[in-house]
Design a protein around this motif. Structure first.
Motif, PDB file in Angstrom:
ATOM      1  N   THR A 143      -1.548 -27.467 -36.018  1.00 39.19           N
ATOM      2  CA  THR A 143      -2.686 -27.279 -35.113  1.00 39.19           C
ATOM      3  C   THR A 143      -3.410 -25.969 -35.401  1.00 39.19           C
ATOM      4  N   LEU A 144      -2.666 -24.936 -35.764  1.00 43.18           N
ATOM      5  CA  LEU A 144      -3.282 -23.648 -36.081  1.00 43.18           C
ATOM      6  C   LEU A 144      -4.136 -23.735 -37.340  1.00 43.18           C
ATOM      7  N   ARG A 145      -3.599 -24.322 -38.399  1.00 43.50           N
ATOM      8  CA  ARG A 145      -4.353 -24.376 -39.654  1.00 43.50           C
ATOM      9  C   ARG A 145      -5.567 -25.288 -39.502  1.00 43.50           C
ATOM     10  N   LEU A 146      -5.458 -26.342 -38.669  1.00 48.57           N
ATOM     11  CA  LEU A 146      -6.593 -27.234 -38.497  1.00 48.57           C
ATOM     12  C   LEU A 146      -7.717 -26.547 -37.728  1.00 48.57           C
ATOM     13  N   GLU A 147      -7.380 -25.781 -36.698  1.00 51.61           N
ATOM     14  CA  GLU A 147      -8.415 -25.007 -36.008  1.00 51.61           C
ATOM     15  C   GLU A 147      -9.129 -24.058 -36.963  1.00 51.61           C
ATOM     16  N   ALA A 148      -8.406 -23.549 -37.950  1.00 52.63           N
ATOM     17  CA  ALA A 148      -8.989 -22.635 -38.932  1.00 52.63           C
ATOM     18  C   ALA A 148      -9.690 -23.365 -40.068  1.00 52.63           C
TER      19      ALA A 148
ATOM     20  N   THR B 236      -2.851 -19.594 -40.781  1.00 52.57           N
ATOM     21  CA  THR B 236      -3.052 -19.871 -39.354  1.00 52.57           C
ATOM     22  C   THR B 236      -4.437 -19.482 -38.851  1.00 52.57           C
ATOM     23  N   GLY B 237      -5.214 -18.760 -39.648  1.00 54.91           N
ATOM     24  CA  GLY B 237      -6.474 -18.237 -39.171  1.00 54.91           C
ATOM     25  C   GLY B 237      -6.332 -16.922 -38.440  1.00 54.91           C
ATOM     26  N   GLU B 238      -5.101 -16.411 -38.335  1.00 54.28           N
ATOM     27  CA  GLU B 238      -4.838 -15.118 -37.704  1.00 54.28           C
ATOM     28  C   GLU B 238      -4.405 -14.104 -38.757  1.00 54.28           C
ATOM     29  N   ASP B 239      -4.397 -12.843 -38.366  1.00 59.06           N
ATOM     30  CA  ASP B 239      -3.835 -11.806 -39.220  1.00 59.06           C
ATOM     31  C   ASP B 239      -2.329 -12.030 -39.322  1.00 59.06           C
ATOM     32  N   GLY B 240      -1.723 -11.412 -40.305  1.00 62.31           N
ATOM     33  CA  GLY B 240      -0.280 -11.538 -40.441  1.00 62.31           C
ATOM     34  C   GLY B 240       0.161 -11.351 -41.868  1.00 62.31           C
ATOM     35  N   VAL B 241       1.432 -11.600 -42.113  1.00 66.01           N
ATOM     36  CA  VAL B 241       2.006 -11.426 -43.440  1.00 66.01           C
ATOM     37  C   VAL B 241       2.954 -12.585 -43.751  1.00 66.01           C
ATOM     38  N   GLU B 242       3.185 -12.746 -45.043  1.00 63.15           N
ATOM     39  CA  GLU B 242       4.233 -13.640 -45.528  1.00 63.15           C
ATOM     40  C   GLU B 242       5.235 -12.792 -46.296  1.00 63.15           C
ATOM     41  N   ILE B 243       6.527 -13.061 -46.076  1.00 63.27           N
ATOM     42  CA  ILE B 243       7.601 -12.209 -46.575  1.00 63.27           C
ATOM     43  C   ILE B 243       8.545 -13.040 -47.436  1.00 63.27           C
TER      44      ILE B 243
ATOM     45  N   PRO C 126     -11.023 -32.488 -29.050  1.00 65.58           N
ATOM     46  CA  PRO C 126     -10.506 -33.108 -30.272  1.00 65.58           C
ATOM     47  C   PRO C 126     -11.307 -32.644 -31.489  1.00 65.58           C
ATOM     48  N   ILE C 127     -10.611 -32.276 -32.556  1.00 70.50           N
ATOM     49  CA  ILE C 127     -11.243 -31.840 -33.800  1.00 70.50           C
ATOM     50  C   ILE C 127     -10.611 -32.594 -34.963  1.00 70.50           C
ATOM     51  N   ALA C 128     -11.309 -32.642 -36.073  1.00 68.82           N
ATOM     52  CA  ALA C 128     -10.797 -33.377 -37.232  1.00 68.82           C
ATOM     53  C   ALA C 128     -11.455 -32.875 -38.506  1.00 68.82           C
ATOM     54  N   LEU C 129     -10.813 -33.149 -39.629  1.00 67.29           N
ATOM     55  CA  LEU C 129     -11.375 -32.996 -40.957  1.00 67.29           C
ATOM     56  C   LEU C 129     -11.452 -34.361 -41.610  1.00 67.29           C
ATOM     57  N   GLY C 130     -12.418 -34.542 -42.495  1.00 64.69           N
ATOM     58  CA  GLY C 130     -12.494 -35.792 -43.223  1.00 64.69           C
ATOM     59  C   GLY C 130     -13.594 -35.770 -44.253  1.00 64.69           C
TER      60      GLY C 130
ATOM     61  N   ARG D 163     -13.833 -41.171 -44.090  1.00 65.66           N
ATOM     62  CA  ARG D 163     -12.559 -41.368 -43.423  1.00 65.66           C
ATOM     63  C   ARG D 163     -11.974 -40.015 -43.029  1.00 65.66           C
ATOM     64  N   VAL D 164     -11.239 -40.034 -41.942  1.00 65.13           N
ATOM     65  CA  VAL D 164     -10.582 -38.841 -41.422  1.00 65.13           C
ATOM     66  C   VAL D 164      -9.341 -38.548 -42.256  1.00 65.13           C
ATOM     67  N   THR D 165      -9.065 -37.262 -42.496  1.00 62.80           N
ATOM     68  CA  THR D 165      -7.827 -36.880 -43.181  1.00 62.80           C
ATOM     69  C   THR D 165      -6.868 -36.138 -42.256  1.00 62.80           C
ATOM     70  N   SER D 166      -7.390 -35.360 -41.291  1.00 59.34           N
ATOM     71  CA  SER D 166      -6.553 -34.635 -40.333  1.00 59.34           C
ATOM     72  C   SER D 166      -7.258 -34.603 -38.990  1.00 59.34           C
ATOM     73  N   GLY D 167      -6.502 -34.704 -37.911  1.00 54.94           N
ATOM     74  CA  GLY D 167      -7.106 -34.603 -36.595  1.00 54.94           C
ATOM     75  C   GLY D 167      -6.085 -34.211 -35.546  1.00 54.94           C
ATOM     76  N   THR D 168      -6.564 -33.544 -34.483  1.00 60.99           N
ATOM     77  CA  THR D 168      -5.680 -33.118 -33.403  1.00 60.99           C
ATOM     78  C   THR D 168      -6.515 -32.801 -32.171  1.00 60.99           C
ATOM     79  N   MET D 169      -5.836 -32.599 -31.060  1.00 61.41           N
ATOM     80  CA  MET D 169      -6.459 -31.997 -29.894  1.00 61.41           C
ATOM     81  C   MET D 169      -6.263 -30.499 -30.008  1.00 61.41           C
ATOM     82  N   SER D 170      -7.335 -29.747 -30.129  1.00 62.19           N
ATOM     83  CA  SER D 170      -7.237 -28.309 -30.328  1.00 62.19           C
ATOM     84  C   SER D 170      -6.651 -27.638 -29.099  1.00 62.19           C
TER      85      SER D 170
END
Length: 365
Positions: free
Chosen positions: A228-233, A194-201, A324-328, A311-318
């Motif tokens: 949306t979280l992973r894309l912002e990161a 997510t781009g945040e601190d945290g843990v996986e259990i 709007p942001i995107a990866l590609g 070409r774009v692979t991922s996009g969203t409104m942040s």
């Protein structure tokens, strides 16, 4: 074939989740609004069910050898209680899937976590190579019997520490420990998506009800907010930002060349990646900031002077940035941050700028 259900499915259903099929699993898209769930993770804490991720145990006297040769990373550098991000490759260097490898802190095994729907494929590959190389390895695909949650956000570690019998807050990033949460024996790793601190259990699926009870006050989050979280990161989504069928890319093109270590012997795909290293890439993944309120969807063309250049692979409104942001993937000559290009959005050319990721850093105030 019906979708699989995670150990927390019934709990999600009672909480009013909207479900969708994802990687062969019936997964919650959202519980409240995606924006509300997103904000909870950025500002406080949220909980994701990630039991659809694979969990493959690799044990035996030559387990390390197997993983060393099937990933481009230095598995031998791991000590018990450490984790690393890597990938499995085809012989031509194309990414099959990205993974996290945990060196179990207490047991003599590695736990390999691939993406949803890839566990059987990668388990088969591990078995094929172990047999072909006559290695002393035992493999167990525990995906359907293991639960896994991600507790993410600036308050996540403190919230999990309340229930743990060890000092979770002392875990370094990409380390893992064995501990009890309430009455449940778990693996707790300081990792996330997510781009945040945290843990996986990770825990036995039979203990899902107790885990659910321990965190019943934490905002539940679905696949919508996870995306949306992973894309912002600026984090990649397997099957969308790379895919051996639809988006075949090597680690250097996909921006994860840091997982490749040429100093530690042979591995599947090595010769192909050495060629890429020496010749350079033809295209690279980039971040995009659109200059109008238009969403760049998967498969949309990137343009320069009206001609396709990627070409774009991922996009969203942040939700955080309000833009709007995107990866590609774009031809390498257009990949430098600050390059002005365009995206074809529903047959309309929308101005865009190449930016660094994470977007939160490059596009934030």
């Amino acid at each position: 074939m019906s979708s699989k259900r995670t150990p927390l499915y019934e709990s999600h259903s009672r909480a009013g989740a909207d479900f969708t099929d994802f990687g062969g699993w019936e997964m919650p898209v959202s519980f409240d609004s995606i924006q509300e769930e997103h904000r909870a993770v950025r500002d406080d804490v949220g909980l994701f069910d990630v039991s659809h991720m694979g969990q493959i145990a690799v044990d035996g006297g030559e387990a390390q050898t197997l993983l060393q040769q099937l990933t481009p990373s230095d598995i031998r550098s791991l000590d018990p209680g450490e984790a690393l991000y890597s990938c499995f490759l085809q012989a031509d260097g194309i990414i099959l899937d990205d993974i996290v490898v945990y060196d179990h802190p207490e047991a003599s095994e590695y736990v390999v976590v691939p993406n949803a729907g890839h566990d059987e494929e990668l388990d088969d590959q591990l078995r094929e190579y172990a047999d072909g190389w006559d290695l002393d390895v035992s493999l167990e695909n525990r995906t359907t019997e293991t639960g896994m949650i991600a507790v993410q956000g600036p308050e996540a570690v403190d919230r999990v520490a309340e229930a743990a019998d060890k000092r979770i807050e002392e875990l370094d990033p990409f380390t893992v420990t064995e501990t009890s949460l309430g009455d449940v024996e778990c693996l707790v790793a300081r990792t996330g998506y997510t781009g945040e601190d945290g843990v996986e259990i990770l825990f036995s699926g039979s203990d899902a009800e107790e885990i659910d009870r321990l965190f019943d006050d934490v905002q539940r989050c679905g696949l919508g907010a996870r995306d949306t979280l992973r894309l912002e990161a600026g984090l990649l989504l397997s099957g969308q930002d790379f895919d051996p069928e639809g988006e075949p890319h090597d680690p250097f093109e996909a921006g994860i060349g840091f997982v490749v270590d040429f100093d530690d012997g042979d591995f599947v795909g090595r010769s192909a990646l050495e060629q890429v290293r020496d010749d350079g890439v033809d295209e690279r993944i980039v971040g995009l900031r659109l200059e109008e309120r238009a969403i760049a969807r998967h498969g949309y063309d990137m343009l320069s002077d009206g001609a396709p250049i990627g070409r774009v692979t991922s996009g969203t409104m942040s939700p955080t940035l309000g833009i709007p942001i995107a990866l590609g993937y774009v031809d390498a000559e257009y990949a430098d941050p600050g390059t002005e290009i365009a995206v074809s959005v529903r047959n309309r050319s929308v101005d865009a700028t190449v930016v660094d990721t994470p977007f939160l850093e490059s596009c934030g105030e």
